[in-house]
Design an enzyme around this catalytic site. Structure first.
Site, PDB file in Angstrom:
ATOM      1  CD  GLU A  45       0.284   1.603 -15.204  1.00 33.80           C
ATOM      2  OE1 GLU A  45      -0.215   1.330 -16.301  1.00 33.80           O
ATOM      3  OE2 GLU A  45       0.333   2.768 -14.736  1.00 33.80           O
ATOM      4  CE  LYS A 116      -3.553   1.905 -17.958  1.00 35.64           C
ATOM      5  NZ  LYS A 116      -2.214   2.546 -17.978  1.00 35.64           N
ATOM      6  CB  CYS A 150      -2.557   3.878 -14.337  1.00 31.44           C
ATOM      7  SG  CYS A 150      -1.704   5.472 -14.573  1.00 31.44           S
TER       8      CYS A 150
END
Length: 261
Positions: A45, A116, A150
């Protein structure tokens, strides 16, 4: 057509604020991956900038989609003839920055993007704005794939949406920290199994000024089986042949009409 795709999760040390140095490291690892016939490499990430940053640092390094860092990654992908999924900060039109990941094909053409959706506590909320768009699968190499970042993969709905959209693999740049080993040991494997798809989870090892990372990068097959995994420490290129076909009956047998919320 092959029933397998060779993929790699690159577990590496973070390189905060060193975009040029991180691109050099990416070029070097892609050369190694290409020598092992890898077709898709996944970085951690926020790889290009590092994750353990201040809000001002994130904003200073964020670029528009299609910016100079993307162009540099595209050149690396073309040079080594493999696809790259890399994490990076992306400038948001309304201000702030997204925590983003992009898949660049071996021809240097962008095939898919993800920003994200689920921000992890104060850590993420101080640095990023959340995407308002749901995860979406896209076409790559005669198959459907998806990207999550993530914390996203820890939500069953995120992976299920991609799998229902046809994704046979979910590619996950991550920056998972020490103390959250259950993600790799339980959740990533469960997401693969319950959706009949592969999951490639690429994490940092070592530490930056803010966080200690727990490594344990892993590639899981569509039955939740561990195809390859890294240890908690040290840089490693984790490589496995990922089946293209789905497994299990959960998607076929689920009754989506009953789950409105």
């Amino acid at each position: 057509m092959s029933t397998m795709t060779r993929v790699a999760a690159w577990q590496c040390q973070p390189g905060p604020l060193d975009v040029a140095g991180n691109l050099r490291r990416l070029d070097e690892i892609c050369a190694q991956a290409a020598a092992r016939q890898v077709r898709v490499l996944v970085t951690p990430e926020m790889f290009t900038s590092g994750y353990g940053l201040t809000p001002d640092q994130v904003l200073s390094l964020a670029e528009d989609a299609g910016g100079p860092t993307e162009a540099a990654v595209a050149q690396i992908a073309q040079r080594h003839r493999l696809a790259i999924v890399y994490g990076h900060p992306e400038r948001a039109a309304a201000g702030g920055a997204y925590n983003a990941a992009t898949l660049v094909g071996p021809d240097g053409v962008v095939r898919g993007r993800h920003r994200k959706v689920h921000l992890f506590g104060d850590v993420d909320r101080q640095l990023f704005v959340p995407s308002a768009e749901p995860p979406t699968a896209f076409n790559f190499d005669n198959a459907r794939v998806g990207i999550l970042i993530c914390y996203d993969v820890e939500f069953p709905e995120a992976v299920r949406r991609l799998a229902a959209d046809g994704a046979r693999a979910v590619l996950v740049p991550t920056a998972n920290m020490a103390g959250f080993e259950e993600v790799q040991q339980i959740l990533v494997r469960a997401r693969a199994c319950e959706n009949g798809c592969g999951v490639v989870y690429a994490n940092y090892c070592g530490a930056d000024d803010l966080f200690d990372y727990n490594g344990l990068s892993v590639i899981c097959g569509p039955r939740g089986e561990v195809l390859a995994e890294a240890s908690a420490e040290g840089e490693q290129l984790v490589v496995a042949d990922l089946p293209r076909e789905s497994a299990g009956t959960y998607l076929a047998d689920r009754r989506a009409e009953l789950y409105a919320r």
